[in-house]
Enzyme design. Sequence first.
Site, PDB file in Angstrom:
ATOM      1  N   PRO A  26     -39.634 -53.339  15.543  1.00 22.98           N
ATOM      2  CA  PRO A  26     -40.875 -53.264  16.679  1.00 22.98           C
ATOM      3  C   PRO A  26     -42.088 -53.243  16.118  1.00 22.98           C
ATOM      4  CG  PRO A  26     -38.944 -51.328  16.761  1.00 22.98           C
ATOM      5  CD  PRO A  26     -38.952 -52.029  15.352  1.00 22.98           C
ATOM      6  N   GLY A  28     -31.761 -39.535  15.186  1.00 21.52           N
ATOM      7  CA  GLY A  28     -33.016 -39.280  15.605  1.00 21.52           C
ATOM      8  C   GLY A  28     -33.245 -39.315  17.243  1.00 21.52           C
ATOM      9  N   THR A  84     -44.840 -43.344  20.767  1.00 19.75           N
ATOM     10  CA  THR A  84     -43.748 -42.298  20.691  1.00 19.75           C
ATOM     11  C   THR A  84     -44.614 -41.298  19.977  1.00 19.75           C
ATOM     12  OG1 THR A  84     -43.012 -43.147  18.618  1.00 19.75           O
ATOM     13  CG2 THR A  84     -42.015 -43.811  20.400  1.00 19.75           C
ATOM     14  N   TYR A  95     -44.554 -46.907   3.363  1.00 18.76           N
ATOM     15  CA  TYR A  95     -43.850 -47.226   4.579  1.00 18.76           C
ATOM     16  C   TYR A  95     -43.419 -48.449   4.714  1.00 18.76           C
ATOM     17  CZ  TYR A  95     -42.376 -47.204   9.548  1.00 18.76           C
ATOM     18  OH  TYR A  95     -42.009 -47.456  10.702  1.00 18.76           O
ATOM     19  N   GLY A 133     -38.600 -40.203  21.199  1.00 15.68           N
ATOM     20  CA  GLY A 133     -39.221 -41.642  21.024  1.00 15.68           C
ATOM     21  C   GLY A 133     -37.846 -42.562  21.317  1.00 15.68           C
ATOM     22  N   ASN A 141     -31.798 -44.963  13.656  1.00 17.18           N
ATOM     23  CA  ASN A 141     -33.027 -44.778  14.106  1.00 17.18           C
ATOM     24  C   ASN A 141     -33.905 -43.852  13.557  1.00 17.18           C
ATOM     25  OD1 ASN A 141     -35.125 -44.895  16.635  1.00 17.18           O
ATOM     26  ND2 ASN A 141     -34.308 -42.882  16.399  1.00 17.18           N
ATOM     27  N   PHE A 188     -44.278 -41.080  16.734  1.00 16.31           N
ATOM     28  CA  PHE A 188     -44.507 -41.631  15.338  1.00 16.31           C
ATOM     29  C   PHE A 188     -45.979 -41.235  14.769  1.00 16.31           C
ATOM     30  CE2 PHE A 188     -45.552 -45.411  12.901  1.00 16.31           C
ATOM     31  CZ  PHE A 188     -44.479 -45.306  11.922  1.00 16.31           C
ATOM     32  N   VAL A 221     -31.255 -35.844   7.891  1.00 16.82           N
ATOM     33  CA  VAL A 221     -30.582 -36.952   7.072  1.00 16.82           C
ATOM     34  C   VAL A 221     -30.978 -37.176   5.694  1.00 16.82           C
ATOM     35  CG1 VAL A 221     -30.388 -38.444   9.208  1.00 16.82           C
ATOM     36  CG2 VAL A 221     -32.382 -38.638   7.803  1.00 16.82           C
TER      37      VAL A 221
END
Length: 252
Positions: free
Chosen positions: A183, A9, A188, A153, A13, A87, A190, A61
């Site tokens: 974190p 990734g 980012t 998530y 970000g 990541n 995200f 992935v």
Amino acid sequence: MSKIALITGATAGIGEACAHVFAREGYNLVLTGRRLERLEKLAKHLNDKYNVEVAISSFDVRNREDTISNLEALPEKWKKVTVLVNNAGLSQGLDPIQKGNIDDWETMIDTNIKGLLYVSRVVSNWMIANGKGHIINLGSIAGKEVYANGNVYCATKHAVDALNKGMRIDLLPHGIKVTAIHPGAVETEFSEVRFKGDKERAKKVYEGFEPLAAVDVAETIWFIASRPAHVNINDMLIMPTAQANAGTIFRG
Ligand SMILES: NC(=O)c1ccc[n+]([C@@H]2O[C@H](COP(=O)([O-])OP(=O)(O)OC[C@H]3O[C@@H](n4cnc5c(N)ncnc54)[C@H](OP(=O)(O)O)[C@@H]3O)[C@@H](O)[C@H]2O)c1
């Protein structure tokens, strides 16, 4: 090549920021992600700026065969990976469980859990063959706590937390370090990904406080990776000062 970091990734970000920091520290890099053009551009930039070698490998992935075959197709010299930054990951949607989009659930589970496992399965064997290595897993505050509508998530990041602990036990006899970094809010792509391109909604997530920047997390990952051989940081939570826990942000 003495020092190689493989970062999944790396097209945006935190992963992209890690690529910059590890290149600055003299690491040669294997960078992965689906967006090949971004990988090519980043590789050229880092090679020009830091004079490090950069290999790129573009795959999703979620696809088991592609992930394994692309990694195994790397030339042997690239398999001496010293640091793996696991990541690649994402969130999709923010809905109560009864209204959740099942495709979104599967995307998160397939990326955040299964993708991380496919990569780890391959690279941990390289590390075992090399007699050393360090796996750094991107968890989240969502892997420590659960917040409203974050259900799936949060579940995927709780799974990363469990896998991090399990990997550490299994890889202990091989001298491989395993760390998770968790974190809080990092600005980012995200939230744009979570809200499927809705930039306005994504911007609101970070309004009224200073979130972490990707580089804050990348510099901390570098700190973790640069401890002496006998020191491992098992687990680290990193938050914006304005965020107390998953659901409490002070917006001044
Ligand atoms: N931002 C936050 O607030 C925050 C907080 C805690 C934890 N995290 C975690 O930190 C990690 C990085 O997130 P970020 O904030 O840097 O988000 P980002 O800016 O959206 O970057 C995500 C990266 O993951 C890659 N990726 C996503 N799905 C992929 C797939 N199926 N196959 C291959 N690569 C894939 C993307 O590359 P391509 O799209 O090019 O494939 C991109 O490079 C994630 O694991 C995330 O869960 C983020």
